[in-house]
Design a protein around this motif. Structure first.
Motif, PDB file in Angstrom:
ATOM      1  N   GLN A  88      34.107  68.795  -2.931  1.00  0.00           N
ATOM      2  CA  GLN A  88      35.222  67.924  -2.592  1.00  0.00           C
ATOM      3  C   GLN A  88      35.398  67.782  -1.089  1.00  0.00           C
ATOM      4  OE1 GLN A  88      38.330  69.813  -4.781  1.00  0.00           O
ATOM      5  NE2 GLN A  88      37.867  68.758  -6.682  1.00  0.00           N
ATOM      6  N   GLY A 137      30.855  66.969  -0.074  1.00  0.00           N
ATOM      7  CA  GLY A 137      29.925  66.204  -0.882  1.00  0.00           C
ATOM      8  C   GLY A 137      28.537  66.820  -0.864  1.00  0.00           C
ATOM      9  N   TYR A 168      28.262  65.080  -6.810  1.00  0.00           N
ATOM     10  CA  TYR A 168      29.563  64.531  -6.424  1.00  0.00           C
ATOM     11  C   TYR A 168      30.645  64.780  -7.475  1.00  0.00           C
ATOM     12  CZ  TYR A 168      26.959  62.383  -2.677  1.00  0.00           C
ATOM     13  OH  TYR A 168      26.162  62.203  -1.570  1.00  0.00           O
ATOM     14  N   ASN A 194      34.490  64.656  -6.652  1.00  0.00           N
ATOM     15  CA  ASN A 194      34.674  64.209  -5.265  1.00  0.00           C
ATOM     16  C   ASN A 194      35.203  62.773  -5.257  1.00  0.00           C
ATOM     17  OD1 ASN A 194      34.496  63.526  -2.547  1.00  0.00           O
ATOM     18  ND2 ASN A 194      32.564  64.612  -2.253  1.00  0.00           N
TER      19      ASN A 194
END
Length: 616
Positions: free
Chosen positions: A34, A37, A153, A156
């Motif tokens: 987060q 990445g 990801y 994120n």
């Protein structure tokens, strides 16, 4: 692989995990993702054991095909398809918004049973083929990268918001966006985002640049094989994309060149129109000057005529006052004649002035018309200039896209070549002469183990098996495989006899029969003995190395019975807790107690009853 027979039997765990290295550590560090990445490695934790129900590859792919077929009929419009509690796709499209990307969101519902990354990729691959016409091979490659991309990801939202349109992000939540590396987290907590670059379909439908960015490739390089095969397949896709994009770029440039040619023609016409307008304006100015000159002459003639008329009036008055003066009479007549002549000259001059003014007015009108034509041509030229500029911009953009794909492919080919050299060096270092195998415990209770492949010279782990549910801390080497009992009865799992391939350390085959969770595994003369579970009952089973059941005892045994194979018989514990001997030829009981029980059974059975087994 021609490895030495170094693992005739592994009876105990060779290595114990440190407490901090438990299974949950395989999950991606979400806080790190987060914030940056970035993640060092993506290791998918799958259920790698046997299953109680085995779906065929065709059945698994059909899940994705069914979803893709529905989307294929609705490509240009947003829609939701499938079952929310099992497998669903949210097709997120917003043609009115040009910035950022559309996407498909594949949702794994709470009742979904997929528990291995390979099968999840099969679902995604089949979806891509059905929805967008990808070949199976290309769809497999994109599915592989898409899963790694979504793991990198995972959660994120900043990364997703920066790339995708609102129509996409409004359907995502931080706790579900992306893909967990732990299969246990998948049901009800997964939203796999697939970026869509070109809804017209074809090879560039999915944005391959995004799903294979540097972070994704980096994590693939951390795999045992550095993801070389999948990366090579992605390079192949990108090179074909580059070829297709180059064709589009060439077509766009041809259109831009045609628009430039039109612009040159419009510019030529504009120059001619401007020249004609300037010429007409000059003629109009000349005509105006001539009209002004004639008007001035007419005014002078008019003034002269008025003067002459005044003189004539004076002469006439003098003649009237002197009627007998002949000279006065003659002077009056002469003055009147001059006045009449001046009046005629004034009238003629006025006509010439009016004619000159008319010519000047016509010349001015022609000049105005010519200027209007020049202005209209100027507008056409400006519009054509904009068309030519836009066409060139599109051609430049198309060329840039082609160049980017080509550049990515070339850069990745260079990287792959380097990684292959490292793999070759690693393979040379870890040749068969130095390779050995062992079991490593994956839980503190010692219930589950995995096979590890190690370099005996430097003690490094070459590869760990994804099969982390080997039971009994026992495995036997048999040709190209290891034979072991593996699995769990949790969920769709099952405990079975399995063959684990030496090369990839994955399950190559599994028995049809389910085994006791507490079963031991004993090998003797190429055969394998273990405890078969049939409902709530347990029996001794004899299997060959193809995992085919050759014999099954008629006597029921304890679920956790030891199995001692000797030349004179197989000693086990029956369901009553008694030690008995089984005949190795047919697995029938050789113990007196069991024979007595059989005789009692025969005595209690009414005469004439058929299908009574021979207990001799």
């Amino acid at each position: 692989m021609n490895s030495k027979k170094v693992l005739r039997k592994i009876a105990v765990s060779a290595f114990v995990l440190f407490a901090a290295s438990n299974l949950s550590a395989l999950e991606v560090n979400r806080n790190e993702l987060q914030s940056t990445g970035s993640v060092d490695a993506i290791v998918f934790r799958n259920y790698s054991g046997p299953h109680s129900v085995i779906n065929t590859i065709a059945q698994i792919r059909q899940i994705g095909s069914d979803l893709g077929t529905q989307v294929a009929g609705n490509i240009q419009n947003s829609g939701t398809f499938g079952e929310a509690n099992r497998y669903q796709v949210i097709h997120c499209v917003d043609s009115a918004t040009k910035e950022k990307m559309d996407a498909d969101i594949i949702v794994i519902g709470k009742n979904a049973s997929v528990d291995h990354i390979t099968n999840l990729r099969r679902i995604i691959s089949a979806y891509l083929s059905a929805a967008y016409g990808y070949s199976n091979k290309d769809a497999d490659t994109i599915a592989t990268f898409a899963t790694v991309y979504n793991a990198v990801y995972r959660g994120n939202m900043d990364a997703f918001s920066s790339k995708y349109k609102d129509v996409v992000t409004k359907n995502l939540s931080a706790g579900k966006a992306g893909l967990s590396t732990n299969y246990e987290d998948w049901p009800g907590n997964t939203q796999i985002v697939i970026p869509l670059a070109d809804l017209s379909g074809g090879l560039s439908t999915v944005d391959t640049s995004l799903i294979s960015d540097k972070e994704v490739v980096k994590t693939m390089q951390d795999q045992d094989d550095k993801g070389v095969d999948a990366r090579k397949d992605m390079v192949d896709i990108k090179e074909r994309e580059a070829d297709n994009l180059q064709e589009k770029a060439d077509d766009a440039q041809a259109k831009a060149d045609a628009e430039k040619a039109k612009l040159a023609e419009e510019q030529r016409k504009k120059a001619e129109a401007d020249k004609a307008a300037a010429q007409k304006q000059a003629e109009a100015e000349k005509a105006k000057a001539e009209a002004a000159k004639k008007q001035a002459e007419a005014e002078a003639a008019k003034a002269e005529a008025a003067k002459k008329q005044a003189e004539a009036e004076a002469a006439k008055a003098n003649a009237a006052s002197n009627p007998n003066d002949a000279q006065a009479q003659e002077n009056a007549a002469a003055a009147q004649k001059e006045a009449d002549s001046a009046q005629k000259e004034s009238a003629d001059a006025q006509k010439e002035a009016e004619s000159a003014q008319s010519e000047a007015d016509n010349a001015q009108k022609e000049a105005e018309n010519a200027q209007q034509a020049a202005d209209e041509q100027s507008q056409k030229t400006e519009e054509q200039s904009q068309s030519a500029s836009q066409a060139q911009s599109q051609a430049d953009s198309a060329q840039s896209a082609a160049d980017q794909k080509r550049s990515e492919a070339q850069e990745e080919r260079t990287s792959i070549a380097k990684d292959q050299q490292e793999l070759l060096a690693e393979a040379e270092k870890n040749n068969d002469d130095v390779i050995t195998y062992g079991l490593k415990s994956v839980d503190d209770a010692g219930i589950a183990s995995e096979i590890v492949k190690m370099n005996s010279q430097d003690g490094t782990v070459v590869k760990e098996s994804p099969v982390t549910v080997i039971r009994g801390r026992t495995a036997y080497e048999d040709g190209d495989n290891f034979i072991a009992i593996a699995g769990t009865n949790i969920g769709a799992g099952a405990v079975k006899l399995v063959a684990i391939d030496k090369t990839n350390l994955e399950i190559a085959a599994e028995s049809a029969e389910k085994l006791s969770e507490l079963s031991v595994l004993v090998q003797k003369d190429g055969s394998y003995y273990c405890t078969i579970q049939d409902g709530s009952d347990y029996y001794i089973g004899k299997f060959n190395n193809k995992l085919e059941n050759q014999l099954r005892s008629q006597v029921k045994v304890k679920a956790a019975t030891p199995i001692t194979v000797t030349a004179k018989g197989i000693i086990v514990t029956d369901s009553n807790g008694q030690a008995i001997i089984l005949n190795p030829d047919d697995l029938k009981s050789m113990s007196p107690e069991s024979k007595a029980d059989d005789r009692n059974l025969l005595q209690r059975t009414a005469s004439g009853v058929t299908n009574i087994y021979d207990a001799k």
